[in-house]
Design an enzyme around this catalytic site. Structure first.
Site, mmCIF file in Angstrom:
data_model
loop_
_atom_site.group_PDB
_atom_site.id
_atom_site.type_symbol
_atom_site.label_atom_id
_atom_site.label_comp_id
_atom_site.label_asym_id
_atom_site.label_seq_id
_atom_site.Cartn_x
_atom_site.Cartn_y
_atom_site.Cartn_z
ATOM 1 N N SER A 1 16.856 7.241 -5.499
ATOM 2 C CA SER A 1 15.809 6.944 -4.523
ATOM 3 C C SER A 1 15.410 8.219 -3.769
ATOM 4 O O SER A 1 14.964 9.178 -4.380
ATOM 5 C CB SER A 1 16.285 5.844 -3.569
ATOM 6 O OG SER A 1 15.207 5.327 -2.816
ATOM 7 N N LYS B 1 -0.711 -4.933 13.123
ATOM 8 C CA LYS B 1 0.313 -4.233 13.900
ATOM 9 C C LYS B 1 1.701 -4.781 13.569
ATOM 10 O O LYS B 1 2.686 -4.067 13.572
ATOM 11 C CB LYS B 1 0.027 -4.397 15.405
ATOM 12 C CG LYS B 1 1.052 -3.718 16.299
ATOM 13 C CD LYS B 1 1.102 -2.220 16.037
ATOM 14 C CE LYS B 1 2.123 -1.541 16.943
ATOM 15 N NZ LYS B 1 2.223 -0.102 16.655
#
Length: 343
Positions: A173, A225
């Site tokens: 990763s 948001k």
């Protein structure tokens, strides 16, 4: 058994007293040092050639008798003298330098702070004739943290200095995001590599709160948001937006790796899967199968190796805290050992 109980009580009281003293000292140090702590640390440089030489000499001392050892040392001294003489007469034969860095990554890539200072320092001296070797160990973590760490390594590439990344255990990763910056990636045969993917997960306890008649309100300004929450009720629209953000991040990850490893079939390896070194070589995730020890010991025969490490300065409070932790651990180990023997 009475003696055992008394001994355990004595150790417990001693440990309590020592830890109490250290806690008080730590608090005093914290109050005195508040607002006065100086930033920075210390750059440490170790010649690895001397380290390998000492290992060889120690082994020779154990294998040979005095007469053999004396003859060997005389022969080695003569060879070194000839090398120095040849070096003095021909400056073009001067050895290149290899700067060795270490990165042991946690989920926040905390080692980035030391790495950025190490790179800043070596870029003031290193030239394209030199080489930087990064011994990398990381299973990945936060995207922005590993993005910064990878950007630090990109500074080396941009300066035209060869960068070799050695992986002995794992570079997955975010760890592989850093590794792909290297012009050459060297992996141990059974190191874990890949995991070119993005994952995000979080629990949601909204139904549990409703069951107990607990309301939880989320107020936002901006349509996205907040997409998924732990306490609020998640919507399908929020899930779709969250997935869209993951997909965008994954595409950026793929583009980044593809930029530095154009030989990869990126869509075949960017599935989130991991491979051991042997299989990773077949997929062009790495260039060579060797351990970092093998690579560096080979390079030491032809270059001057320098291990560079930036050690952060610890405050008095941190040092006292570490001492308290060590004291408690040693006391518990000692108590357990005594109990085992007295039973």
């Amino acid at each position: 058994m009475e003696f055992l109980a008394e001994y355990a009580s004595f150790l417990a009281k001693t440990a309590t007293l020592v830890i109490a003293i250290l806690v008080v000292l730590s608090a005093i140090a914290g109050m005195r040092g508040k607002g006065r702590r100086k930033p920075g640390g210390q750059l440490q440089v170790i010649r690895l050639n001397e380290f390998y030489k000492e290992l060889r000499e120690r082994l020779e001392s154990g294998l040979f008798d005095k007469a053999q050892l004396k003859a060997l040392r005389k022969q080695q001294a003569k060879a070194e003298k000839q090398q120095k003489k040849a070096k003095a007469s021909d400056k073009s034969e001067e050895k290149s330098r290899v700067f060795v860095l270490d990165f042991d990554g946690d989920i926040k890539a905390s080692a980035t702070e030391s790495l950025r200072n190490e790179i800043t320092a070596l870029l003031t001296l290193a030239t394209p004739r030199d080489e930087v070797v990064l011994r990398l160990e990381s299973g990945g973590g936060l995207v922005h943290s590993y993005g910064l760490a990878a950007s630090q390594l990109a500074r080396i590439r941009e300066a035209g200095i060869p960068l070799t990344v050695c992986i002995d255990k794992v570079a997955a990763s975010g760890g592989y995001m850093m590794a792909c910056i290297g012009e050459k990636i060297i992996s141990a045969p059974f190191a874990v590599l890949g995991s070119i993917g993005v994952v995000a997960q979080l629990p949601n306890v909204n139904r549990l709160l409703k069951k107990h008649d607990i309301d939880f309100e989320v107020l936002t300004a901006g349509e996205y948001k907040r997409t998924l929450t732990v306490f609020g009720e998640n919507t399908e629209k929020g899930r779709e937006k969250f997935q869209e953000d993951l997909d965008i991040t994954h595409q950026l990850f793929k583009d980044f790796v593809g930029r530095y490893r154009p030989q990869l079939h990126i869509d075949e390896v960017a599935t989130g899967e991991v491979w051991l070194g042997i299989a990773a070589l077949n997929r062009n995730l790495v260039d060579e199968l060797r351990t970092s020890d093998e690579y560096l010991s080979t390079r030491a025969r032809e270059a001057n190796l320098f291990h560079v490490h930036y050690a952060e300065r610890k405050s008095l409070q941190e040092r006292i805290g570490m001492a308290a932790s060590g004291t408690l651990e040693n006391t518990l180990v000692g108590l357990w050992s005594k109990l085992g023997r007295l039973r």
